[in-house]
Design a protein around this motif. Structure first.
Motif, mmCIF file in Angstrom:
data_model
loop_
_atom_site.group_PDB
_atom_site.id
_atom_site.type_symbol
_atom_site.label_atom_id
_atom_site.label_comp_id
_atom_site.label_asym_id
_atom_site.label_seq_id
_atom_site.Cartn_x
_atom_site.Cartn_y
_atom_site.Cartn_z
ATOM 1 N N MET A 70 33.847 -28.899 -62.337
ATOM 2 C CA MET A 70 34.454 -27.660 -61.834
ATOM 3 C C MET A 70 33.710 -27.133 -60.617
ATOM 4 N N ASP A 71 32.375 -27.212 -60.630
ATOM 5 C CA ASP A 71 31.603 -26.774 -59.456
ATOM 6 C C ASP A 71 31.881 -27.649 -58.247
ATOM 7 N N ARG A 130 31.733 -31.185 -67.663
ATOM 8 C CA ARG A 130 32.877 -30.372 -67.249
ATOM 9 C C ARG A 130 32.452 -29.290 -66.265
ATOM 10 N N THR A 131 31.290 -28.696 -66.464
ATOM 11 C CA THR A 131 30.800 -27.682 -65.532
ATOM 12 C C THR A 131 30.511 -28.273 -64.156
ATOM 13 N N LEU A 132 29.903 -29.458 -64.135
ATOM 14 C CA LEU A 132 29.622 -30.110 -62.853
ATOM 15 C C LEU A 132 30.906 -30.452 -62.108
ATOM 16 N N ALA A 140 30.221 -30.500 -72.162
ATOM 17 C CA ALA A 140 30.162 -29.196 -71.494
ATOM 18 C C ALA A 140 29.485 -29.300 -70.134
ATOM 19 N N GLU A 141 28.364 -29.991 -70.066
ATOM 20 C CA GLU A 141 27.642 -30.103 -68.794
ATOM 21 C C GLU A 141 28.461 -30.876 -67.766
#
Length: 410
Positions: free
Chosen positions: A372-373, A368-370, A365-366
């Motif tokens: 996308m950002d 994937r968030t990085l 999750a972390e």
């Protein structure tokens, strides 16, 4: 060349007090402790001796929590259950052989095997506690003798280096070796709290395991149980793996500290592999506790080497995946015991379990968030004037925007 005065850096009353202690003990003794500095070094050596003794007693204690006789109340109930279970299985085999006596020799052979193995199982149930206690005492004495020797013992070399090493007068080296001994004491306590209950659990399981022999001598469950129990019994000898490197570290407290840290890693791996049911959980808790309190990459690497991530892999050929999760093979022992009793083993699914899928999502999750950002920031930097909703398509039935090039109302 005369020795350097240990009181040279002190002044006034402190120097007078230090000089007054030279040549006699602080309590007016016969000169065994000459002043404050030698007294402090003797206290450090006493502390190191105490730590080494405690580590040895915790890793390989002379006494175990296993019952010493069959009349122990902890073991007596299990033995009663195992004996009655073996007799019940034997009766079931006799009934099946009587109902299928028309098959002839195979059924007679099965009945003979079941009779012999039932007697072996009932006879062996009462001898397990005494054998485990005697084996534990032998392992403890052998471990103590090996670590008290002068050639291959790490602790003996540390004792000698505290007195005559080239850096024995360096406070930093002494601090490192005492700190490593304290950490080794903590890991030894961890080994003790996992090894001793593990031995007790496996001894109490012995009647149930041996009762599975009554079906005709199925040794799969007995072999799995014996491997786990012997692994726990002989686990302290894993620390002897650093013995070939002891001669290289002789004469230096810093190298002794490095070998002691390696011994700590071995003890943590001993916890991880020694008790397959709750050992990985205990080692993982120790690793997470250390990692939550430090960001040092060296310390984190050492803890990861002692308690590694366990990966699970799908058994289907299509799109194989691996995720860090508790090991799926932990159920193999229970499956072997069920098969020994003639029960259907619980098969593992080919795909990831629900816990594995959740662990994979939480693990990624972390990241994937990085990603996308970073993509959003790169897209904005490439075309800063482009509105945020430029890529959005109008839904069917929605009115077109004013800048979309469509007809406008007057």
């Amino acid at each position: 060349m005369p020795d350097k005065d240990p009181c040279a850096l002190l002044k006034d009353a402190a120097r007078q007090y230090c000089n007054s202690g030279q040549g006699k003990g602080a309590g007016g003794g016969d000169g065994a402790d000459s002043g404050l500095t030698d007294g402090a070094s003797s206290h450090v050596q006493d502390l190191a001796q105490w730590l080494i003794t405690k580590v040895t007693n915790l890793v390989a204690p002379g006494r175990t929590w296993a019952p010493q006789s069959a009349d122990n109340p902890v073991y007596q109930s299990f033995m009663w259950l195992g004996q009655h279970l073996a007799i019940a299985i034997f009766v079931c085999v006799i009934v099946v052989c009587a109902l299928t006596a028309w098959q002839g020799a195979p059924r007679l052979q099965q009945m003979g095997n079941s009779t012999g193995w039932t007697l072996v199982a009932v006879t062996g149930m009462a001898s397990v506690p005494g054998a485990v206690v005697l084996l534990n005492n032998a392992v403890a004495q052998a471990f103590t003798a090996a670590f008290d020797s002068d050639e291959v013992a790490l602790f003996s070399v540390i004792r000698a280096d505290l007195k005559s090493a080239s850096d024995s007068g360096n406070p930093l080296a002494i601090l490192c070796i005492v700190s490593a001994l304290c950490v080794a004491l903590a890991f030894a306590g961890l080994v003790f709290m996992t090894r001793q209950p593990g031995i007790l659990v496996f001894v109490c399981m012995a009647p149930l395991i041996l009762a599975s022999l009554a079906r005709g001598g199925d040794m799969s469950a007995v072999q799995a149980w014996a491997q786990r129990l012997l692994g726990l019994m002989f686990a302290p000898f894993a620390l002897l793996l650093v013995a070939p490197f002891v001669s290289m570290a002789r004469g230096s407290l810093v190298l002794d500290t490095v070998l002691l840290v390696a011994a700590d890693v071995l003890m943590l791996r001993m916890v991880f592999h020694g008790v397959p049911y709750f050992g990985p959980k205990v080692a993982g808790l120790a690793r997470s506790m250390v990692e939550s309190r430090t960001d040092n990459r060296v310390v984190r690497g050492i803890m990861k080497a002692g308690s590694p991530d366990v990966w699970e892999q799908e058994s289907i050929p299509r799109q194989p995946r691996m995720v860090p999760t508790p090991k799926r093979a932990m159920g193999q022992d229970s499956n072997a015991l069920a098969a020994a009793y003639g029960l259907k083993a619980r098969t593992q699914p080919g795909r990831m379990t629900t816990a594995s899928a959740i662990a994979q999502v939480e693990h990624d999750a972390e990241r994937r968030t990085l990603i996308m950002d970073a993509r959003r920031a790169a897209r904005t930097a490439h075309n800063p004037r482009r509105p945020a909703n430029a890529n959005s398509r109008p839904t069917p039935g929605s009115p077109p925007s004013a800048g979309a090039g469509g007809p406008t109302t007057p």
